[in-house]
Design a protein around this motif. Structure first.
Motif, PDB file in Angstrom:
ATOM      1  N   MET A   1       0.831  -1.203   0.000  1.00 32.10           N
ATOM      2  CA  MET A   1       0.000   0.000   0.000  1.00 32.10           C
ATOM      3  C   MET A   1       0.869   1.259   0.000  1.00 32.10           C
ATOM      4  O   MET A   1       0.570   2.224  -0.700  1.00 32.10           O
ATOM      5  CB  MET A   1      -0.942  -0.002   1.204  1.00 32.10           C
ATOM      6  CG  MET A   1      -2.042  -1.040   1.102  1.00 32.10           C
ATOM      7  SD  MET A   1      -3.010  -1.207   2.622  1.00 32.10           S
ATOM      8  CE  MET A   1      -3.805   0.381   2.697  1.00 32.10           C
ATOM      9  N   GLU A   2       1.936   1.254   0.792  1.00 33.11           N
ATOM     10  CA  GLU A   2       2.838   2.403   0.836  1.00 33.11           C
ATOM     11  C   GLU A   2       3.508   2.613  -0.514  1.00 33.11           C
ATOM     12  O   GLU A   2       3.642   3.752  -0.977  1.00 33.11           O
ATOM     13  CB  GLU A   2       3.889   2.220   1.930  1.00 33.11           C
ATOM     14  CG  GLU A   2       3.337   2.388   3.336  1.00 33.11           C
ATOM     15  CD  GLU A   2       4.354   2.082   4.420  1.00 33.11           C
ATOM     16  OE1 GLU A   2       5.496   1.677   4.099  1.00 33.11           O
ATOM     17  OE2 GLU A   2       4.007   2.252   5.596  1.00 33.11           O
ATOM     18  N   ALA A   3       3.921   1.528  -1.164  1.00 34.46           N
ATOM     19  CA  ALA A   3       4.532   1.635  -2.488  1.00 34.46           C
ATOM     20  C   ALA A   3       3.532   2.210  -3.488  1.00 34.46           C
ATOM     21  O   ALA A   3       3.883   3.066  -4.315  1.00 34.46           O
ATOM     22  CB  ALA A   3       5.036   0.276  -2.952  1.00 34.46           C
ATOM     23  N   GLN A   4       2.294   1.759  -3.420  1.00 37.17           N
ATOM     24  CA  GLN A   4       1.260   2.293  -4.311  1.00 37.17           C
ATOM     25  C   GLN A   4       1.005   3.770  -4.022  1.00 37.17           C
ATOM     26  O   GLN A   4       0.820   4.563  -4.941  1.00 37.17           O
ATOM     27  CB  GLN A   4      -0.033   1.503  -4.167  1.00 37.17           C
ATOM     28  CG  GLN A   4       0.036   0.121  -4.769  1.00 37.17           C
ATOM     29  CD  GLN A   4      -1.219  -0.703  -4.485  1.00 37.17           C
ATOM     30  OE1 GLN A   4      -2.005  -0.392  -3.594  1.00 37.17           O
ATOM     31  NE2 GLN A   4      -1.404  -1.766  -5.252  1.00 37.17           N
ATOM     32  N   ASP A   5       1.013   4.139  -2.740  1.00 40.67           N
ATOM     33  CA  ASP A   5       0.817   5.541  -2.368  1.00 40.67           C
ATOM     34  C   ASP A   5       1.950   6.403  -2.914  1.00 40.67           C
ATOM     35  O   ASP A   5       1.714   7.499  -3.411  1.00 40.67           O
ATOM     36  CB  ASP A   5       0.734   5.701  -0.847  1.00 40.67           C
ATOM     37  CG  ASP A   5      -0.609   5.264  -0.284  1.00 40.67           C
ATOM     38  OD1 ASP A   5      -1.535   5.014  -1.077  1.00 40.67           O
ATOM     39  OD2 ASP A   5      -0.710   5.167   0.957  1.00 40.67           O
ATOM     40  N   GLU A   6       3.181   5.910  -2.816  1.00 43.32           N
ATOM     41  CA  GLU A   6       4.330   6.656  -3.335  1.00 43.32           C
ATOM     42  C   GLU A   6       4.202   6.838  -4.850  1.00 43.32           C
ATOM     43  O   GLU A   6       4.443   7.929  -5.373  1.00 43.32           O
ATOM     44  CB  GLU A   6       5.636   5.945  -2.984  1.00 43.32           C
ATOM     45  CG  GLU A   6       5.987   6.016  -1.513  1.00 43.32           C
ATOM     46  CD  GLU A   6       7.186   5.161  -1.143  1.00 43.32           C
ATOM     47  OE1 GLU A   6       7.846   4.616  -2.056  1.00 43.32           O
ATOM     48  OE2 GLU A   6       7.472   5.041   0.057  1.00 43.32           O
ATOM     49  N   GLU A   7       3.815   5.773  -5.532  1.00 43.00           N
ATOM     50  CA  GLU A   7       3.631   5.848  -6.985  1.00 43.00           C
ATOM     51  C   GLU A   7       2.527   6.842  -7.320  1.00 43.00           C
ATOM     52  O   GLU A   7       2.655   7.653  -8.248  1.00 43.00           O
ATOM     53  CB  GLU A   7       3.283   4.474  -7.553  1.00 43.00           C
ATOM     54  CG  GLU A   7       3.072   4.471  -9.052  1.00 43.00           C
ATOM     55  CD  GLU A   7       2.616   3.117  -9.572  1.00 43.00           C
ATOM     56  OE1 GLU A   7       1.980   3.096 -10.634  1.00 43.00           O
ATOM     57  OE2 GLU A   7       2.891   2.095  -8.914  1.00 43.00           O
ATOM     58  N   PHE A   8       1.446   6.792  -6.567  1.00 40.88           N
ATOM     59  CA  PHE A   8       0.335   7.715  -6.782  1.00 40.88           C
ATOM     60  C   PHE A   8       0.787   9.156  -6.570  1.00 40.88           C
ATOM     61  O   PHE A   8       0.436  10.051  -7.335  1.00 40.88           O
ATOM     62  CB  PHE A   8      -0.820   7.360  -5.847  1.00 40.88           C
ATOM     63  CG  PHE A   8      -2.008   8.260  -5.995  1.00 40.88           C
ATOM     64  CD1 PHE A   8      -2.843   8.157  -7.090  1.00 40.88           C
ATOM     65  CD2 PHE A   8      -2.284   9.219  -5.018  1.00 40.88           C
ATOM     66  CE1 PHE A   8      -3.945   9.000  -7.228  1.00 40.88           C
ATOM     67  CE2 PHE A   8      -3.371  10.057  -5.150  1.00 40.88           C
ATOM     68  CZ  PHE A   8      -4.197   9.947  -6.255  1.00 40.88           C
TER      69      PHE A   8
END
Length: 81
Positions: free
Chosen positions: A28-35
């Motif tokens: 989720m954190e990786a997706q948030d960073e990408e977002f």
């Protein structure tokens, strides 16, 4: 003995669940960073686009001012003002 086995199984299941939760949070954190990266790029593009629109608007206003000034001079020369 049954109680001990149940406790051991519970600890094992809890440990497995905690590992799953940690991995899920990392994803989720990786997706948030990408977002966030994509959002910042979009915001930069919009700011750049707004700057271009402002620049075009300023140029148009400047051209309008020049044309208006020329018209005023012509009117004065022709004796209309």
């Amino acid at each position: 003995m049954t109680n001990e086995k149940t406790t051991r199984e519970l600890v094992y299941e809890t440990n497995r669940d905690v590992k799953w939760i940690c991995k899920t949070l990392q994803r989720m954190e990786a997706q948030d960073e990408e977002f966030e990266v994509r959002l910042r790029a979009l915001e930069g593009w919009r700011a750049e686009k707004a700057g271009e629109e402002k620049r075009v608007s300023t140029i148009s206003a400047g051209a309008g001012g020049v044309v208006g000034g020329v018209v005023a001079v012509i009117v004065r020369v022709l004796g209309g003002g």
